[in-house]
Design a protein around this motif. Structure first.
Motif, PDB file in Angstrom:
ATOM      1  N   UNK A 112     -42.011 -13.608 -17.971  1.00 36.84           N
ATOM      2  CA  UNK A 112     -41.241 -12.391 -17.720  1.00 36.84           C
ATOM      3  C   UNK A 112     -40.353 -12.583 -16.495  1.00 36.84           C
ATOM      4  N   UNK A 113     -39.061 -12.370 -16.678  1.00 33.51           N
ATOM      5  CA  UNK A 113     -38.088 -12.624 -15.611  1.00 33.51           C
ATOM      6  C   UNK A 113     -37.262 -11.387 -15.312  1.00 33.51           C
ATOM      7  N   UNK A 114     -37.022 -11.175 -14.038  1.00 36.04           N
ATOM      8  CA  UNK A 114     -36.125 -10.119 -13.582  1.00 36.04           C
ATOM      9  C   UNK A 114     -34.858 -10.797 -13.071  1.00 36.04           C
TER      10      UNK A 114
ATOM     11  N   UNK B 180     -31.118  -6.813  -3.896  1.00 37.90           N
ATOM     12  CA  UNK B 180     -32.191  -7.581  -4.533  1.00 37.90           C
ATOM     13  C   UNK B 180     -33.537  -6.916  -4.243  1.00 37.90           C
ATOM     14  N   UNK B 181     -33.734  -6.485  -3.012  1.00 39.48           N
ATOM     15  CA  UNK B 181     -35.008  -5.854  -2.650  1.00 39.48           C
ATOM     16  C   UNK B 181     -35.291  -4.612  -3.476  1.00 39.48           C
ATOM     17  N   UNK B 182     -34.307  -3.745  -3.632  1.00 41.55           N
ATOM     18  CA  UNK B 182     -34.546  -2.499  -4.361  1.00 41.55           C
ATOM     19  C   UNK B 182     -34.758  -2.778  -5.843  1.00 41.55           C
ATOM     20  N   UNK B 183     -34.099  -3.802  -6.377  1.00 41.15           N
ATOM     21  CA  UNK B 183     -34.305  -4.160  -7.781  1.00 41.15           C
ATOM     22  C   UNK B 183     -35.722  -4.667  -8.017  1.00 41.15           C
ATOM     23  N   UNK B 184     -36.214  -5.517  -7.114  1.00 38.55           N
ATOM     24  CA  UNK B 184     -37.580  -6.045  -7.248  1.00 38.55           C
ATOM     25  C   UNK B 184     -38.600  -4.918  -7.073  1.00 38.55           C
ATOM     26  N   UNK B 185     -38.390  -4.060  -6.089  1.00 39.19           N
ATOM     27  CA  UNK B 185     -39.327  -2.969  -5.831  1.00 39.19           C
ATOM     28  C   UNK B 185     -39.383  -1.992  -7.005  1.00 39.19           C
ATOM     29  N   UNK B 186     -38.250  -1.810  -7.691  1.00 36.77           N
ATOM     30  CA  UNK B 186     -38.171  -0.822  -8.767  1.00 36.77           C
ATOM     31  C   UNK B 186     -38.598  -1.397 -10.115  1.00 36.77           C
ATOM     32  N   UNK B 187     -38.223  -2.637 -10.397  1.00 37.66           N
ATOM     33  CA  UNK B 187     -38.427  -3.181 -11.735  1.00 37.66           C
ATOM     34  C   UNK B 187     -39.233  -4.482 -11.784  1.00 37.66           C
ATOM     35  N   UNK B 188     -39.640  -5.016 -10.647  1.00 38.90           N
ATOM     36  CA  UNK B 188     -40.228  -6.347 -10.662  1.00 38.90           C
ATOM     37  C   UNK B 188     -41.737  -6.435 -10.634  1.00 38.90           C
TER      38      UNK B 188
ATOM     39  N   UNK C 143     -44.128  -6.110 -12.775  1.00 41.34           N
ATOM     40  CA  UNK C 143     -44.822  -6.799 -13.866  1.00 41.34           C
ATOM     41  C   UNK C 143     -44.100  -8.075 -14.294  1.00 41.34           C
ATOM     42  N   UNK C 144     -43.265  -8.630 -13.402  1.00 42.88           N
ATOM     43  CA  UNK C 144     -42.503  -9.837 -13.727  1.00 42.88           C
ATOM     44  C   UNK C 144     -43.075 -11.056 -13.017  1.00 42.88           C
ATOM     45  N   UNK C 145     -42.822 -12.225 -13.610  1.00 38.88           N
ATOM     46  CA  UNK C 145     -43.281 -13.483 -13.025  1.00 38.88           C
ATOM     47  C   UNK C 145     -42.267 -14.059 -12.048  1.00 38.88           C
ATOM     48  N   UNK C 146     -40.989 -14.023 -12.426  1.00 39.49           N
ATOM     49  CA  UNK C 146     -39.949 -14.670 -11.635  1.00 39.49           C
ATOM     50  C   UNK C 146     -38.769 -13.735 -11.384  1.00 39.49           C
ATOM     51  N   UNK C 147     -38.210 -13.872 -10.204  1.00 37.41           N
ATOM     52  CA  UNK C 147     -36.920 -13.269  -9.854  1.00 37.41           C
ATOM     53  C   UNK C 147     -35.850 -14.345 -10.006  1.00 37.41           C
ATOM     54  N   UNK C 148     -34.780 -14.032 -10.705  1.00 36.45           N
ATOM     55  CA  UNK C 148     -33.629 -14.928 -10.798  1.00 36.45           C
ATOM     56  C   UNK C 148     -32.431 -14.186 -10.217  1.00 36.45           C
TER      57      UNK C 148
ATOM     58  N   UNK D 169     -30.024 -19.862  -3.392  1.00 42.83           N
ATOM     59  CA  UNK D 169     -31.111 -19.169  -4.071  1.00 42.83           C
ATOM     60  C   UNK D 169     -30.819 -18.952  -5.549  1.00 42.83           C
ATOM     61  N   UNK D 170     -31.830 -19.280  -6.364  1.00 38.57           N
ATOM     62  CA  UNK D 170     -31.690 -19.135  -7.807  1.00 38.57           C
ATOM     63  C   UNK D 170     -32.905 -18.434  -8.405  1.00 38.57           C
ATOM     64  N   UNK D 171     -34.109 -18.995  -8.182  1.00 37.47           N
ATOM     65  CA  UNK D 171     -35.339 -18.441  -8.772  1.00 37.47           C
ATOM     66  C   UNK D 171     -36.436 -18.419  -7.722  1.00 37.47           C
ATOM     67  N   UNK D 172     -37.288 -17.393  -7.812  1.00 33.56           N
ATOM     68  CA  UNK D 172     -38.443 -17.322  -6.923  1.00 33.56           C
ATOM     69  C   UNK D 172     -39.550 -16.554  -7.623  1.00 33.56           C
ATOM     70  N   UNK D 173     -40.787 -16.961  -7.367  1.00 30.46           N
ATOM     71  CA  UNK D 173     -41.910 -16.199  -7.886  1.00 30.46           C
ATOM     72  C   UNK D 173     -41.873 -14.793  -7.291  1.00 30.46           C
ATOM     73  N   UNK D 174     -41.973 -13.802  -8.163  1.00 31.90           N
ATOM     74  CA  UNK D 174     -41.956 -12.415  -7.690  1.00 31.90           C
ATOM     75  C   UNK D 174     -43.093 -12.163  -6.698  1.00 31.90           C
ATOM     76  N   UNK D 175     -44.274 -12.708  -6.997  1.00 27.33           N
ATOM     77  CA  UNK D 175     -45.421 -12.480  -6.111  1.00 27.33           C
ATOM     78  C   UNK D 175     -45.154 -13.023  -4.717  1.00 27.33           C
ATOM     79  N   UNK D 176     -44.489 -14.179  -4.638  1.00 28.58           N
ATOM     80  CA  UNK D 176     -44.166 -14.770  -3.340  1.00 28.58           C
ATOM     81  C   UNK D 176     -43.107 -13.941  -2.631  1.00 28.58           C
ATOM     82  N   UNK D 177     -42.065 -13.542  -3.367  1.00 30.66           N
ATOM     83  CA  UNK D 177     -40.996 -12.724  -2.791  1.00 30.66           C
ATOM     84  C   UNK D 177     -41.582 -11.448  -2.186  1.00 30.66           C
ATOM     85  N   UNK D 178     -42.471 -10.802  -2.925  1.00 28.92           N
ATOM     86  CA  UNK D 178     -43.079  -9.563  -2.447  1.00 28.92           C
ATOM     87  C   UNK D 178     -44.016  -9.822  -1.267  1.00 28.92           C
ATOM     88  N   UNK D 179     -44.772 -10.911  -1.338  1.00 24.03           N
ATOM     89  CA  UNK D 179     -45.694 -11.240  -0.256  1.00 24.03           C
ATOM     90  C   UNK D 179     -44.948 -11.453   1.060  1.00 24.03           C
TER      91      UNK D 179
END
Length: 340
Positions: free
Chosen positions: A10-12, A81-89, A91-96, A169-179
């Protein structure tokens, strides 16, 4: 990597933008295969565009439920990017992350995911090639693709895949980005380098892939190019002030441009004061002449001027931020793990 394996990830896909009516539809359209091959959705985080960008995205959104327009009240890319991850990320595995001012191959996202799964990287970064169309844009692209303009930065010169401490920057694990708390919204430029510094300090791994890359379209006039690099200089200074992370050797040379330019004014008292400035100007113009004659590129002389604009603006931005901020460390607009 099988189609089933890619489809299970699952990718955002986030596109932060502001006034990109000339590019946004093509950028979204080029991601149609990623939406088909991955379990992905596209979020366009718009910072309040007034040029019709929002209308274009809303039209696409009505025809494609996998595309969503999201307001970014803070306007800057880091906040988008932050608001997109906080709102929709959640249940996702990766941020692109996709730059609205760039071009990408159709398998860009798929290649990033495949490399992330193969290497176990926490972040995958890419090389960047700059392409121009008009006269000044072609010259700026030539400068940015050359060592005169990029100082030999490995994500600018087509290096082979390797573990690195920074890249585009291209891809990052959502869990890492949030952490890590996402991007620091005190940075309106160089937020990627600042986050990479924290990733390295925390022990996360960054992989630069040579299996894909992006195309960037530079500014089309000297004023906007100056403004862009002035912002880059300020961002690099903020990183220094926050982390005491010294500029690299390749950054030290352009960093000295404003001091030597100011020093040249002292030539009225001592002619030797102009020597450092003259050496810098001669090196830039000489490189431009070499591009024109040795490489048979007619944009060489203007590329030298573009590089001088970039050097001076980057140096001016850095010193302006250092002088204005002093020893006060910029305050993070986000802190700790990103909240739900």
């Amino acid at each position: 990597m099988t189609a089933e394996q890619l489809k299970s990830v699952r990718c955002l896909i986030v596109i932060p933008c502001l006034n990109e009516a000339g590019h946004i539809e093509a950028v979204i359209g080029n991601l149609h295969k990623a939406l088909a091959d991955l379990d992905a959705r596209i979020i366009v985080a718009d910072g309040g565009s007034t040029d019709g960008t929002r209308d274009i995205v809303q039209r696409i959104e009505r025809g494609n439920p996998k595309v969503t327009l999201l307001a970014n009240p803070k306007r800057i890319q880091s906040a988008g990017v932050n608001v997109a991850v906080a709102t929709y990320g959640l249940d996702c595995d990766y941020l692109i992350r996709i730059d609205a001012h760039g071009g990408y191959p159709e398998d860009y996202c798929q290649t990033l995911v495949a490399d992330a799964l193969a290497t176990g990287a926490d972040s995958v970064v890419v090389g960047m090639r700059t392409v121009g169309f008009g006269l000044f844009q072609k010259a700026a692209a030539l400068a940015q693709n050359s060592r005169l303009g990029n100082g030999g930065s490995r994500h600018r010169i087509g290096a082979a895949s390797h573990w690195t401490d920074h890249g585009h920057h291209a891809l990052m694990k959502i869990a890492v980005f949030r952490k890590m708390g996402g991007y620091d919204e005190a940075f309106n430029h160089n937020e990627d380098a600042e986050l990479d510094y924290r990733l390295n300090q925390a022990g996360y791994r960054i992989w630069m892939t040579d299996k894909t890359s992006m195309v960037y379209y530079p500014r089309t006039n000297p004023v906007s190019l100056y403004q862009q690099y002035f912002g880059y200089g300020r961002g690099r200074a903020r990183n220094f002030l926050k982390h005491r992370s010294w500029p690299s050797i390749r950054q030290m040379i352009p960093l000295s441009v404003v001091p030597v330019t100011i020093g040249a004014a002292l030539a009225v008292f001592n002619a030797a004061a102009v020597v450092p400035f003259a050496l810098w100007a001669a090196a830039c113009l000489g490189y431009g002449a070499w591009l024109a004659i040795g490489e048979r590129n007619p944009h060489g002389p203007l590329a030298a001027v573009s590089a001088m604009v970039m050097h001076f603006a980057w140096s001016a931005g850095f010193w302006r931020e250092v002088i204005a901020t002093g020893n006060r460390v910029p305050t993070r607009a986000t802190g700790g793990e990103m909240s739900r």
